[in-house]
Scaffold this motif. Structure first.
Motif, PDB file in Angstrom:
ATOM      1  N   LEU A   4      -5.453  -3.933   4.513  1.00 59.61           N
ATOM      2  CA  LEU A   4      -4.949  -2.593   4.812  1.00 59.61           C
ATOM      3  C   LEU A   4      -5.417  -2.104   6.175  1.00 59.61           C
ATOM      4  CD1 LEU A   4      -3.529   0.038   4.056  1.00 59.61           C
ATOM      5  CD2 LEU A   4      -5.611   0.733   2.875  1.00 59.61           C
ATOM      6  N   PHE A  62      -6.765  -3.348  -1.149  1.00 64.49           N
ATOM      7  CA  PHE A  62      -5.814  -4.028  -0.280  1.00 64.49           C
ATOM      8  C   PHE A  62      -6.590  -4.515   0.946  1.00 64.49           C
ATOM      9  CE2 PHE A  62      -3.590  -0.748  -2.633  1.00 64.49           C
ATOM     10  CZ  PHE A  62      -2.536  -1.455  -3.185  1.00 64.49           C
ATOM     11  N   CYS A  76       0.825  -1.205   0.000  1.00 66.07           N
ATOM     12  CA  CYS A  76       0.000   0.000   0.000  1.00 66.07           C
ATOM     13  C   CYS A  76       0.856   1.252   0.000  1.00 66.07           C
ATOM     14  CB  CYS A  76      -0.897   0.014   1.233  1.00 66.07           C
ATOM     15  SG  CYS A  76      -2.053  -1.356   1.283  1.00 66.07           S
ATOM     16  N   ASN A 116      -5.459   4.738  -1.033  1.00 70.56           N
ATOM     17  CA  ASN A 116      -5.592   3.310  -0.794  1.00 70.56           C
ATOM     18  C   ASN A 116      -6.876   3.032  -0.039  1.00 70.56           C
ATOM     19  OD1 ASN A 116      -3.076   2.654  -1.918  1.00 70.56           O
ATOM     20  ND2 ASN A 116      -2.045   3.309  -0.049  1.00 70.56           N
TER      21      ASN A 116
END
Length: 1003
Positions: free
Chosen positions: A616, A613, A600, A608
Motif C-alpha cells: 500500500l 496491504f 485497498c 487501510n
C-alpha cells in the motif's frame, strides 16, 4: 513473587565470585563489551560510574510494589531475571579485564535503570522493551550453554561475540530513546526533531559495512601523507577515489571508527558521516544528506540548538515531516559548524547522489565558510574534484596501495575454508590475489563461491577457471542460477527485477507480496508468496538480505549496471532473461502497484494500513512513476483506466497522495504527476489526448469536503490535538493551506476554461451544508471563501466581495474578529477590493490582517508572506513602487526559505518584482527577473503549462522594451504556439498573445 533475597538463585549468583577460565582470557562477552565501550564518549561513560546490578533490582522492586501490584501481572523481577543473569555472568570479569575506564559494567546497569525509570511516561514502549528483554533472556541462556560446549570453536566464539555486541547495542538504543525522552520534555520534541532531520540510521549501515572489513586492513591509510595532513588540519578536504568494488565504503568505516577513537579522548571534536545508496532514491538528495549530518551533530550536543528548533516548528506548521530544501538545511548546518570546534565529515558514494556536482558545491561552500571542518569524500572517479574542488588532494585506490589489504583479507578468509591441503590454500591465495585487479568485491564474491564448493576437487576446478573481472564473475553466478529448477530460476529472475527497478529497497513483506502478483490474472495469489528461506538461499552474490531493515538489496551498485547491460555481455538467451528490461519490468511493477491500490480502494480509505496491504505505502507513492517509466502498453493503459474510472478508488489514492505524503501545498505535486501520466498515454498512436488536465483535479473538492467533515468532527468533539486527524494518519492542513489549494485549483479551472465546474461543486456543497446546519453555521464559511475565489477568477469582483463579506460575518460571529480564519477572509477582501480599484479599502484590509498575523504567527510564516505580497500589489497599482519592492523582497525571502526557489508561489512573487521594475522603466532588471521566472516554471511546471507560457509572454514584452524586437517576437510566437496546443485557439490567453504577435494590442 516476593522481592529478591539473598536466598534466591540469582541473588546467590550475585555474591558468587566470577572466575575467568585461563584457557580463554577474553570470552565472547568480554570481547563484545570491549568493542561496545569504543562507541562512547568519556562523558557518557562517566555518567554511569558506580552503578551496579543491585541498583537495577532496587528499581525493579520499587516498580513491582508501586506500579505492577496486580496479582494477575507477572512481576518484573521474575520476567527479567534470566536477562539480568546473563548480563551479570561476566560483569566482575569485565570490570577487571576491560581497561577502558573503571567499572565498565556500570554502563549496562545504567542503561537498564534509565529504561526502568521511564515506565510511567512511555508505558507502551516500556512494555515492548520488557517483552523483548524477557525473550532475550531465554535465548541467551541457551547461547551460554553453546558457548561452553563449543569453547574450542573460534569462529563460533567470534559469532557469539557479535550476538552479544548487538544485545548491548539494543540496550544502548533503548536507553537513548527513553533517556532523551525524559530529559527533553519531555522528550517528545527533541525526538521528533531528530526524526524530522533524518529518519535514516547511518549506524546500522556503518555496522554492516564494517563487519565486512578484515581486522588488519586499511592500516596503510594511517601513514599516507595526504591522510595525515587532513587529520592534522593541514588539509581541509580529502578525496578517496577508486574503481567499482575497490573497497571504498569499507575503507570509510575504518576512518569513521578511527575518528571515533579520537573523540574518546577529545570531547571538543565531533563526527558526522553519510553513506549514499543509489538503490534508494530517498538517500540521494542534498536535503537528506544535510539533515542526516545535522542530526548526528545535534545528537552529540546536550541541548537542541535554537535555530534547529525554530526550523522544525516552521516545517511542522506546513506539514513537512522530513527536512527538505525549503528548511534551509545548509544554512542550519553552517551555523552549527561555526559554533563547534573540529568537526569531521565523511561522505561515501558522492557519485551516487542524484546531483553529485551539487554535493561538491555544498562541500566547497562549507569548506569556505567553516575553517575548522574536515571533509572526506569517497567516489568512483574524481571528476567532482576537478570541477568543484580543484585544490583537494586525492588518494586513488591503486593496486599498489590496497594490494596488501587484499592479501591480508584473503589470508583470513581462506583460513575458514575446511581445507587440509595447505598447498591448495596457498595456491588459492596467490591466484585470487593475482586476478583481483584491486577489486575487493571480486575477491569477496569469489570466496563466497568457494564456500559453496562440495569438495577440494571442486575447488581445484574453480581455481582452473576463474572468471576475469566483475562482469565475468556475475555471468558465472547467473550461470549457476540457470542450473536451478525452473521455479527457482523464475523466482530469482523476478526478485532481481523488482530489486533492480524499485524506487527504493523493498522490505521483505513488500517484496513477498510483489512476488505473489500474478500478471495474467492481475491479482495477488496468497499461495504464491515465496518463503523467505528460498530467497535467502539464493542471496549473497547478486543480492543480499539486510536483517537490520528486513529487506533485500543488491550486493553492490555494479550488479545493477551489469544486469541492465546483460545483453552486451552474453548471447545466451536464457541468461538474457535475467536482464531487467526497463520497459517490461516497470510495466510489471506498475500493474502490481495498481492492483494493490484497487484492492485497498474497496475499503474505507482511512482504515487501510500496510499490515493488511503490504504494498500500500509503496504503490501509493510510486505507481504513477513506474507507469511513466514504462513504454506505452495498451493493456497497462487499460489497467490505469480501470483504476481511475471509479471516483471512490481514485479519491482514496489522492487522499493518501495529498495528505499522507509530507508536502507544502501538495496540489502542484499531484498536477505534475497527472501531466506525466497524460504524456505517457499520448505515446499511443491511436490514443486521443485527454482534454485539459483536470481528470484527477476534479476529485480534490470532494477530498477537501471530507477533510472539512473531519475538521468539524475535531472541532465539535474538542480534540484540541487534532486527534481525529492523527487517528486516521492524516497530516492536518491549516485553514490557510486549504484555501491555497482552492486557489491553485481555481487557477487550473481558469486555465482550461472550466471555472463553471468549480463554481457548481462549491455552490452545491454550500447548499447541502446550509440544509444540514443552517445558513450561518461556521462550516459554511470556507465554502463561501472558496466560492469567492472562483468568482474572483471569473472576474465577477463585486459578487466575490459580497460572498467574502458574508463569510467574514459568519466567522466574526462564531470565532471572533481576530481569529485566523476570519483574518484569512479579511486578507481576501483586500485582494478583491484591489481588483475593484478600491485601493484605500484594499490597503486597510491587508494592514488589519497583517497586524493580527504578526501577533499570532512567527515572522517567517507563509501567511504573513502572502499578506505582504498582496499588499505590495496594491502599492504597485498605486504607483508606490519603493514601498512595494520592500514588501516584495520580504515576501520573496520568506517563500524561498520555506518553499524553495522553484516553488510556483515563490515564482509568483518573482514575477511581481519584475512587474514592479518594468513599471518604473528598469527594463534590464525586469527582463532578467522574467527570464529567471520563466526558467523556474519550465523546471517546475513543464514547458507546456499555461503559467509557463504566460511567463514566456512577459519575458517577450521585457525583451521588446529593451529594443530586441526580433528575439521578442520569436519568444511570443513560441508562447502562442504553446497556448494553441495547451489552451486552444479561443482561450483568452491565446487571443491576447495573438494580438501581440500581430502587433494589434497596446502592451
Amino acid at each position: 513473587m516476593s522481592a529478591i533475597t539473598t536466598n534466591t538463585p540469582l541473588a546467590s549468583h550475585l555474591i558468587h565470585k566470577v572466575k575467568v577460565s585461563g584457557e580463554d582470557p577474553q570470552p565472547p562477552l568480554s570481547k563484545a563489551f570491549e568493542r561496545f565501550c569504543n562507541t562512547f564518549h568519556q562523558a557518557e561513560k562517566a555518567s554511569f560510574s558506580g552503578l551496579t546490578l543491585n541498583d537495577v533490582f532496587a528499581s525493579l522492586e520499587h516498580l513491582d510494589r508501586v506500579h505492577f501490584s496486580s496479582s494477575k501481572v507477572r512481576r518484573l523481577v521474575a520476567r527479567l531475571e534470566p536477562f539480568l543473569y546473563f548480563l551479570d555472568r561476566h560483569a566482575k570479569a569485565l570490570d577487571s579485564m576491560v581497561q577502558v575506564y573503571p567499572n565498565p559494567s556500570a554502563m549496562i546497569w545504567g542503561f537498564l535503570r534509565v529504561i526502568l525509570e521511564s515506565t510511567l511516561s512511555f508505558s507502551q514502549y516500556f512494555k515492548k522493551l520488557v517483552d523483548m528483554m524477557e525473550s532475550l533472556g531465554g535465548s541467551l541462556s541457551v547461547y551460554q550453554e553453546y558457548e561452553r560446549l563449543l569453547s574450542s570453536e573460534s569462529q563460533f566464539q567470534e559469532t557469539l561475540a557479535d550476538v552479544y555486541f548487538e544485545t548491548m547495542v539494543f540496550l544502548k538504543k533503548a536507553k537513548f530513546r527513553v533517556s532523551s525522552s525524559k530529559a527533553y520534555g519531555e522528550h517528545s520534541e527533541r525526538q521528533k526533531i531528530m526524526e524530522w532531520l533524518s529518519p535514516f540510521d547511518m549506524e546500522t549501515i556503518l555496522h554492516r559495512e564494517s563487519s565486512r572489513r578484515s581486522s588488519a586492513t586499511g592500516q596503510w591509510l594511517y601513514a599516507h601523507p595526504a591522510y595525515i595532513d587532513w587529520l592534522q588540519s593541514r588539509q581541509q578536504t580529502l578525496w578517496i577515489s577508486g574503481p567499482p568494488g575497490s573497497g571504498k565504503t569499507v575503507l570509510s568505516t575504518t576512518v569513521i571508527e578511527m575518528i571515533r577513537n579520537r573523540l574518546l579522548v577529545d570531547s571538543n571534536q565531533a563526527l558526522a558521516f553519510f553513506f549514499c545508496d543509489k538503490a534508494d532514491e530517498t538517500y540521494q538528495s542534498e536535503a537528506t544528506l544535510l539533515g542526516t549530518l545535522i542530526a548526528q551533530i545535534v545528537a552529540q550536543m546536550q541541548q537542541t540548538p535554537e535555530n534547529v528548533r525554530d526550523s522544525y516548528q516552521v516545517a511542522k506548521r506546513y506539514g513537512r515531516s522530513v527536512v527538505s530544501s525549503s528548511d534551509r538545511p545548509l544554512e542550519i548546518l553552517i551555523e552549527l559548524l561555526l559554533s563547534l570546534g573540529n568537526v569531521f565529515i565523511v561522505i561515501d558514494g558522492v557519485d551516487e547522489f542524484k546531483d553529485p556536482v551539487a554535493i561538491g558545491q555544498i562541500i566547497r561552500r562549507l569548506a569556505i565558510t567553516t575553517k575548522e571542518v574536515h571533509f572526506l569524500g569517497l567516489s568512483r572517479d574524481s571528476m567532482i574534484l576537478s570541477e568543484q574542488l580543484p585544490d583537494t588532494r586525492n588518494i586513488y585506490l591503486s593496486p599498489t596501495l590496497i594490494g596488501e589489504d587484499i592479501r591480508q583479507y584473503l589470508q583470513e578468509e581462506l583460513e575458514t575454508l575446511p581445507l587440509s591441503d595447505s598447498n591448495l590454500r596457498a595456491r588459492l591465495s596467490e591466484r585470487l590475489f593475482h586476478d583481483a585487479d584491486s577489486m575487493f568485491l571480486w575477491v569477496r564474491l569469489m570466496v563466497e563461491m568457494l564456500r559453496s564448493a562440495t569438495s577440494p576437487y571442486e575447488i581445484e576446478c574453480m581455481l582452473s577457471d576463474l572468471p576475469e573481472g566483475l562482469d565475468t564473475l556475475y555471468s558465472a553466478i547467473l550461470g549457476s542460477l540457470l542450473k536451478e529448477p525452473p521455479r527457482k530460476r523464475l523466482l530469482a529472475k523476478r526478485a532481481l527485477q523488482w530489486i533492480c527497478c524499485s524506487a527504493r529497497p523493498l522490505h521483505w513483506n513488500e517484496l513477498q507480496a510483489a512476488l505473489a502478483f500474478d500478471s495474467a490474472s492481475a491479482d495477488f495469489v496468497e499461495t504464491m508468496k515465496p518463503f523467505k528461506s528460498a530467497l535467502m538461499e539464493m542471496s549473497g552474490s547478486l543480492f543480499e538480505y539486510v536483517p537490520e531493515g528486513d529487506l533485500f538489496r543488491l550486493t553492490h551498485l555494479s550488479v545493477r549496471d551489469f544486469l541492465f547491460n546483460l545483453r552486451d555481455h552474453t548471447n545466451d538467451e536464457e541468461m538474457r532473461q535475467f536482464c531487467p528490461k526497463g520497459d517490461s519490468t516497470h510495466q510489471e511493477i506498475a500493474k502490481a502497484c495498481i492492483a494493490s491500490q484497487m484492492q485497498c480502494g474497496i475499503q474505507d480509505p482511512l482504515d487501510n494500513d500496510a499490515s493488511s496491504f503490504h504494498l500500500l505505502e509503496y504503490s501509493s507513492r510510486f505507481w504513477c512513476q513506474h507507469v511513466c517509466n514504462a513504454s506505452y502498453d495498451s493493456q497497462l493503459h487499460c489497467y490505469v483506466d480501470r483504476f481511475l474510472s471509479l471516483s471512490f478508488r481514485r479519491q482514496t489514492w489522492i487522499m493518501r497522495y495529498l495528505f499522507y505524503e509530507p508536502s507544502t501545498f501538495p496540489l502542484q505535486k499531484l498536477i505534475r504527476c497527472e501531466k506525466s501520466l497524460n504524456e505517457w498515454t499520448r505515446k499511443a498512436i491511436t490514443h486521443q489526448a485527454q482534454e485539459g488536465s483536470l481528470g484527477w483535479i476534479q476529485d480534490v473538492p470532494d477530498i477537501l469536503l471530507s477533510e472539512g467533515d473531519l475538521r468539524d468532527l475535531d472541532r465539535n468533539e474538542k480534540h484540541t490535538d487534532s486527534v481525529a486527524f492523527e487517528n486516521h494518519g492524516i497530516n492536518r492542513i491549516t485553514y490557510f493551506e486549504k484555501l491555497m489549494v482552492i486557489r491553485d485549483l481555481s487557477r487550473e479551472y481558469t486555465m482550461v476554461g472550466a471555472t463553471s465546474s468549480g463554481e457548481k461543486w462549491l455552490a452545491d456543497s454550500l447548499t447541502s451544508q446550509r440544509a444540514l446546519y443552517g445558513a450561518t453555521h461556521i462550516s459554511t464559511a470556507w465554502l463561501l471563501n472558496g466560492l469567492g475565489i472562483i468568482y474572483d477568477q471569473q472576474q465577477k469582483y463585486a459578487l466575490s466581495a459580497h460572498t467574502q463579506e458574508s463569510a467574514l460575518a459568519i466567522q466574526t460571529s462564531a470565532l471572533g474578529p481576530n481569529h485566523l480564519e476570519a483574518t484569512w477572509t479579511v486578507n481576501e477582501l483586500g485582494r478583491v477590493y484591489r481588483h475593484l480599484g478600491d485601493y484605500e479599502r484594499s490597503e486597510s484590509m491587508h494592514l488589519r490582517a497583517l497586524e493580527i498575523l504578526r501577533r499570532a504567527l512567527q515572522p517567517n510564516d507563509l501567511e504573513i508572506a502572502w499578506t505582504i505580497n498582496t499588499l505590495a500589489r496594491t502599492y504597485c497599482n498605486q504607483g508606490r513602487y519603493g514601498e512595494a519592492l520592500i514588501l516584495i523582497d520580504e515576501a520573496l525571502t520568506c517563500r524561498i526559505d520555506i518553499l524553495g526557489e522553484l516553488h510556483p508561489h515563490s515564482i509568483w512573487t518573482l514575477m511581481d518584482k519584475a512587474k514592479c521594475f518594468r513599471a518604473q522603466g528598469y527594463f534590464e532588471q525586469a527582463a532578467a527577473l522574467y527570464k529567471k521566472a520563466l526558467q523556474g516554471r519550465q523546471v517546475t511546471l513543464g514547458t507546456k503549462h499555461a503559467d509557463t507560457l504566460w511567463a514566456m509572454n512577459n519575458y517577450g514584452l521585457a525583451l521588446a522594451d529593451l529594443g530586441q524586437t526580433n528575439v521578442a517576437l520569436s519568444v511570443q510566437q513560441q508562447a502562442l504556439n504553446g497556448q494553441k496546443k495547451t489552451l486552444g485557439p479561443n482561450h483568452e490567453h491565446t487571443l491576447w498573445t495573438q494580438k501581440i504577435v500581430n502587433g494589434t494590442t497596446d502592451t
